[in-house]
Each structure stands twice: as structure tokens, then as C-alpha cells.
Enzyme design. Structure first.
Site, short mmCIF file in Angstrom:
data_model
loop_
_atom_site.label_atom_id
_atom_site.label_comp_id
_atom_site.label_asym_id
_atom_site.label_seq_id
_atom_site.Cartn_x
_atom_site.Cartn_y
_atom_site.Cartn_z
N PRO A 2 44.45 43.46 47.81
CA PRO A 2 43.75 42.84 46.69
C PRO A 2 44.71 42.60 45.55
O PRO A 2 45.40 43.50 45.10
CB PRO A 2 42.70 43.88 46.30
CG PRO A 2 42.87 45.03 47.22
CD PRO A 2 44.18 44.90 47.87
N GLU A 3 44.74 41.35 45.11
CA GLU A 3 45.50 40.99 43.92
C GLU A 3 44.48 40.80 42.81
O GLU A 3 43.31 41.10 42.98
CB GLU A 3 46.33 39.73 44.19
CG GLU A 3 47.21 39.87 45.43
CD GLU A 3 48.04 38.64 45.75
OE1 GLU A 3 48.46 37.95 44.80
OE2 GLU A 3 48.27 38.36 46.93
#
Length: 280
Positions: A2-3
Site C-alpha cells: 500500500p502506497e
DNA sequence: CGGCAAACCTGCGAGC
DNA sequence: TGCTCGCAGGTTTGCC
């Protein structure tokens, strides 16, 4: 995994269900993540009301009514999922489980255990080790071309590596660096110090636009990532270059040219995707 | 200090 | 079917 867009999407999903609710039950299972979970987590969280869910870089911050702040990072494979049970969880990688006073269950699940859970307080948060040196929020008012140019000045590393550095700008990861460099027309191999002036302006704009559109699409689902609701992200359908080796980039006949389409190389041990025709 | 490879850990898909 | 290999969205560490 997850960014920033994925973490922000999860934040929004969780905020709708958790803000204003009281934590009725907290179950800690495996504490040995990237760093050990704090001691007595259950005792310190149970009975507290969730005032707000915030995000800083790729960290989620759960602010509680006694001034405590729970810090969550999802690493590569972490998920926060609404639903399930506090008892006899079906998944062996559920490491922390919350149940609120209205019966909502939220599970922190992380197969690879690169994520982390920490506990701080409003008073100590600004000085917390995890946030020291973090660069500006790319979607905030403190990020623009000149700011980016200043932080890249003198850097001998490739721009790809510089953008992955959370001290330069907070929240980008491998996907959104690739996409941002594409839309800015900059080669990932270009030395960071040469990204000044108009180039830095284009890059800052590209970063903001890509992240904004990715949030609107609910993030990108490649393998693990899902929203808190369990819904997939959709931005992967709009990738220009990421994970598209040998294909054509948008609006380009590069796949037919000698360059043979989007190229995959390895930089600092990680895949980089770019169009050698459109990115200089 | 700067830059890079390796390490952390698990799962999955590809190829044999 | 089952094995091995390579690869994965992040961050830290240790080495030059």
C-alpha cells in the site's frame, strides 16, 4: 504494497465506521511484526473512543479520547478489513482485532509482517521516531515544484530512487513513482540533481495528479490490497507503465518501434517500468 | 554523508 | 502433483 492512495482509501473506509465509536474489545494475536507491538496494548485501548482517523505518509493514525495515538503501517502485505469475528479468526495472519460498541470488527492482517503497530500520544507524536525527517505530504500545500527541486538539488542518485526516499516526499512507492515519472516525461535513470526548474514543476504536478486520480479509483489492486470494505481498487486498469513491460504506453507507438515498448529494468533492487521514447 | 544490496517474511504463479 | 525459482505495493541495516 500500500502506497499513499491505498492507505488513504483505507483511512476513509475505516473513518466512516470507527470515528465516534468506542473500542469494546481488542484482541492481540501475533505481536512480532517489523517491530514488536507495544506491551499491554489491549489494556491501553479497550474502553477508549476513536476520535479521528488520520494519515501521515503511509501511516494511519488512530486518535483516541485519552490522547493516545495508535500508529499503523501496512508494510507490503498489510490489510485492514472491516468484518469478521474477534474470536477464532479464520485467518492465521490476523494480528490485531478491534471490536467497537456497535459490533463493527476491524482486523489488521499482514502475511509478511513487514507492517507495524505502535502507540504514541498527541504530545509525543510530532517527535516520534517514525516521523522524523519525513518529507512533505504530496497532496498538501507544502509540496510544489520549487520545494521538490530544492530537495533534489545535489543528489547524485537516479530520480527513481530519490522519489522512493520518504524524506524527499512522503507516501510514494514503486507504482506511483513509475507512473509519475511517465507523466512528467522524465527517465527514471536521470540524476535527481538535474530535475530542476520546469522539470521539477512537471514532476510535482504529475505526482499530485497521479495520486489524486488513484485515490479517486480506490487505489491499485495487484495482489493483496483491498479497501477496508473488501472492495478492490481500480487504478491498476489505468497504469501507463507499471507492470506493463513490452506493451505500448498511452498514445504512443513505442511497442512497434525499435525500443520495443515499455521497458523493465532493475534499480536499487526494484523493478522500474518506463517508456524510453517518452521519458528523458 | 551517500548510495546500493541485502535482509526481514510469506505466498503465489511459472516452469520443469 | 510437487518441487524450485523468481517476484511482490516497504523500510531498515550494514557495507563500501
Amino acid at each position: 504494497m500500500p502506497e499513499l492512495p491505498e492507505v488513504e482509501t483505507i483511512r476513509r473506509g475505516l473513518a466512516a465506521r470507527l470515528e465516534g465509536r468506542r473500542l469494546r474489545r481488542v484482541v492481540q494475536r501475533r505481536p512480532d511484526l517489523r517491530q514488536a507491538m507495544p506491551a499491554r496494548l489491549r489494556e491501553r485501548l479497550e474502553g477508549r473512543r476513536v476520535e479521528r482517523l488520520d494519515r501521515r505518509a503511509k501511516y494511519l493514525l488512530m486518535r483516541l479520547d485519552d490522547g493516545a495515538v495508535l500508529i499503523l503501517h501496512l508494510g507490503m502485505s498489510g490489510r485492514l478489513l472491516i468484518g469478521g469475528q474477534t474470536t477464532a479468526p479464520p485467518d492465521r495472519h490476523d494480528h490485531l482485532i478491534f471490536e467497537t460498541d456497535d459490533g463493527t470488527v476491524v482486523r489488521f492482517n499482514d502475511a509478511r509482517r513487514f507492517g507495524l503497530v505502535d502507540l504514541s500520544s498527541e504530545a509525543e507524536l510530532a517527535g516520534h521516531k517514525l516521523f522524523q525527517g519525513l518529507g512533505p505530504e504530496p497532496l498538501g500545500n507544502d509540496f510544489n515544484g520549487p520545494v521538490l527541486a530544492a530537495s533534489l538539488a545535489g543528489k547524485a542518485t537516479p530520480i527513481k530512487a530519490a522519489l522512493l526516499d520518504q524524506k524527499v516526499v512522503a507516501g510514494l512507492g514503486n507504482i506511483y513513482v513509475a507512473e509519475s515519472l511517465f507523466w512528467a516525461g522524465l527517465s527514471p535513470k536521470r540524476l535527481a540533481r538535474t530535475v530542476q526548474g520546469e522539470r521539477a514543476e512537471r514532476l510535482a504536478q504529475a505526482v499530485r495528479r497521479v495520486l489524486g486520480e488513484a485515490i479517486d479509483a480506490g487505489g491499485s489492486t495487484l495482489r493483496d490490497y483491498v479497501q477496508a470494505s473488501g472492495e478492490l481498487g481500480y487504478f491498476q486498469h489505468r497504469f501507463a507503465v507499471y507492470d506493463r513491460a513490452r506493451q505500448a504506453c498511452p498514445g504512443c507507438d513505442c511497442a512497434l518501434a525499435r525500443t520495443d515498448g515499455i521497458r523493465r529494468i532493475v534499480q536499487a533492487g526494484r523493478s522500474t517500468f518506463y517508456c524510453p521514447r517518452r521519458q528523458r
